[in-house]
Scaffold this active site. Sequence first.
Site, PDB file in Angstrom:
ATOM      1  N   ASN A 210       0.850  -1.198   0.000  1.00 47.35           N
ATOM      2  CA  ASN A 210       0.000   0.000   0.000  1.00 47.35           C
ATOM      3  C   ASN A 210       0.884   1.246   0.000  1.00 47.35           C
ATOM      4  O   ASN A 210       2.109   1.140  -0.048  1.00 47.35           O
ATOM      5  CB  ASN A 210      -0.947  -0.020   1.201  1.00 47.35           C
ATOM      6  CG  ASN A 210      -0.173  -0.100   2.497  1.00 47.35           C
ATOM      7  OD1 ASN A 210       0.581   0.806   2.846  1.00 47.35           O
ATOM      8  ND2 ASN A 210      -0.317  -1.216   3.215  1.00 47.35           N
ATOM      9  N   ASP A 278      -3.600  -6.406   4.568  1.00 44.76           N
ATOM     10  CA  ASP A 278      -4.590  -7.286   5.202  1.00 44.76           C
ATOM     11  C   ASP A 278      -4.593  -8.679   4.591  1.00 44.76           C
ATOM     12  O   ASP A 278      -5.016  -9.638   5.222  1.00 44.76           O
ATOM     13  CB  ASP A 278      -5.992  -6.671   5.083  1.00 44.76           C
ATOM     14  CG  ASP A 278      -6.136  -5.461   6.006  1.00 44.76           C
ATOM     15  OD1 ASP A 278      -5.638  -5.545   7.142  1.00 44.76           O
ATOM     16  OD2 ASP A 278      -6.708  -4.444   5.584  1.00 44.76           O
ATOM     17  N   LYS A 288       9.557 -15.943 -11.482  1.00 41.75           N
ATOM     18  CA  LYS A 288       8.735 -14.821 -11.949  1.00 41.75           C
ATOM     19  C   LYS A 288       7.550 -15.365 -12.766  1.00 41.75           C
ATOM     20  O   LYS A 288       7.751 -16.165 -13.686  1.00 41.75           O
ATOM     21  CB  LYS A 288       9.595 -13.897 -12.799  1.00 41.75           C
ATOM     22  CG  LYS A 288       8.881 -12.658 -13.220  1.00 41.75           C
ATOM     23  CD  LYS A 288       9.779 -11.760 -14.049  1.00 41.75           C
ATOM     24  CE  LYS A 288       8.943 -10.666 -14.674  1.00 41.75           C
ATOM     25  NZ  LYS A 288       9.631 -10.000 -15.762  1.00 41.75           N
ATOM     26  N   PRO A 304      -1.865 -12.162   9.600  1.00 37.93           N
ATOM     27  CA  PRO A 304      -2.218 -12.070  11.016  1.00 37.93           C
ATOM     28  C   PRO A 304      -2.530 -10.630  11.387  1.00 37.93           C
ATOM     29  O   PRO A 304      -1.908  -9.716  10.853  1.00 37.93           O
ATOM     30  CB  PRO A 304      -0.945 -12.553  11.732  1.00 37.93           C
ATOM     31  CG  PRO A 304       0.154 -12.433  10.729  1.00 37.93           C
ATOM     32  CD  PRO A 304      -0.477 -12.558   9.385  1.00 37.93           C
TER      33      PRO A 304
END
Length: 424
Positions: A210, A278, A288, A304
Site C-alpha cells: 500500500n 490485510d 517470476k 495475522p
Amino acid sequence: MQRLTNKRILLGVTGSIAAYKSAELIRRLRGAGAEVQVIMTHGAEAFITPLTLQALSGHPVHQNLLDTKAEAGMGHIELARWADVIMIAPASADFMARLAAGRADDLLTAVCLAGDIPLALAPAMNNRMWRDKATVDNAKKLTSRGILLFGPDSGEQACGETGPGRMREVDLLINDLADIFQVGSLTGKTVLITAGPTREPIDPVRFVSNHSSGKMGYAIASAAVEAGAKVILVSGPVALAAPDRVELVKVETAEQMLQAVQSRMPVDIFIATAAVADYRPVQVAKDKIKKQDEIMALALEKTPDILAETKARFPEVFSVGFAAETHDLEAHARGKLIKKGLEMVAANWVGEAAAASGGTFGSDTNALHLIWADGQIELPLASKARLARSLIEHIAHHYDDCQRKGFPKTNNVVNLKKPGKPVA
Ligand code: PMT
C-alpha cells in the site's frame, strides 16, 4: 535516574588530581542509561589515561582540536551538536580561567564555545586557589553567562589541607546533572511503534502492498523519544532515515512484523501505526510469473492481525491502534477499539476524503480523531511532527490514568481467526 535515560553527555576532563573520579562518573552515567563521550585536556592525561576512559565510555576519547580525521567526523562542531549537555568534571582553576577569557585554543574550550546547550562545571582545586580573587572573579563571570557550577565541596584535600575546592561526590554530580533535564511525560517507559507498509510477495519481483510512507509512524517515534521514552520502531520498507535514538527493526512482511513485535513484548505502550497488508498471496511463486491470460486471479489469504493478536497475548500493554477510513470514520474507529480490545484509536481519513487536506498516505500533514472508551478529541490538521507530539501527550495522559484506575473495559472478546480462508 530515569531523567538521564537516552541523554548524551559530553564529559570534559581537565588536569586535576580529581580526574580519577571521572572514571566512576562515566560508569555511573552509563548505568543511568546515558551515552557518554569524553574530551580530555593534555593536563588530564597526567592523571588518568585516555584508554581507561575509552574503555568505560565505549567511545574513543577526543583530545586534539586540530585533527584532520576528527574534523571529518567528530570534530568540535559535531561534538557540540551531538551532546545534550557538556559537563567538565573536574574543572581546574586554569580551565575556568581560559573559559572565562573566551579562549578556544584546545578542543575542550572550542567545544564549550561552539555548544548551544547547558554547560556545567565541577571545579576541583586547592582551597587557596579556589579562594583566590582571580578564580572568584572567573567563577562569577562564568555563572553570569549561565554556566552552571556544581560545587566545589569542602573537606580534606589531596594536598593534605582542608577547605573548599574538593570535587563534588559522583552521586551528587549525577543528581545535579539530572536536574538539568525536565521529566518527559514518558520518561522511563518503553514504547514500541510499528510504521510503514508491509510487502507480501507474489513472486520474486512483485508484491502486494500500500501507499504508506512511514512518515506518521517515524514522527511518533521521534516524539516519544523527545518525551523521554526508550523507543523500538518496527518498520516496513520505507525511504526514511532512522530517527535519532531509536532501536530500528526493519521487516518486510506482516508475518515478520508480528514476530518482531511479539519477541520484544511486553513493553509499556504499543502504538500500531503500520499499514499492514490485510491479505497476502496464498502461494508465493518461486519464479517470476509469466504474462499469459488477459485476466489473472490471485488467491489471497488474511495476514495475522498484529495489533489484535498482540493485545490478546499481552493484555497488560497499553495499546493504541490507528484506523484509516474512507467513510464513517468514528463508527469504524470505535468498532476497532472494541473488537481489538484497545485503550485508544487514532483515526484518520484516507483516499478522497483526505484529498482536500493533502491526503494522508505519504503527505507531511495529517489530522487525527482520537477515541477511547469514554471520550474523544479532534487533533486538527498539522504537520505529522507536530501532530505526533500532541498524540504522544494524549497517550501519556491516558496511560497514567490507566495506571491509576486500571484498564477501562472496551470489552472485547478478541476473535482471533487463523489466517487462511483464501479470497479470489
Ligand atoms: O505512513 P504514512 O504515509 O505517514 O501514512 C500514515 C498512515 C495513513 C499509514 C497511518 O496514519 C495509519 O492510518 N495507519 C494505519 C493504517 C491501517 O492499516 O489501518 P487499518 O484500519 O487497516 O488497521 C487498524 C489497525 O490494525 C492499525 O493500527 C494497523 O496497524 C493494525 N493492523 C491492521 C491489519 C493487520 N493485519 N495487522 C495490524 O496490526
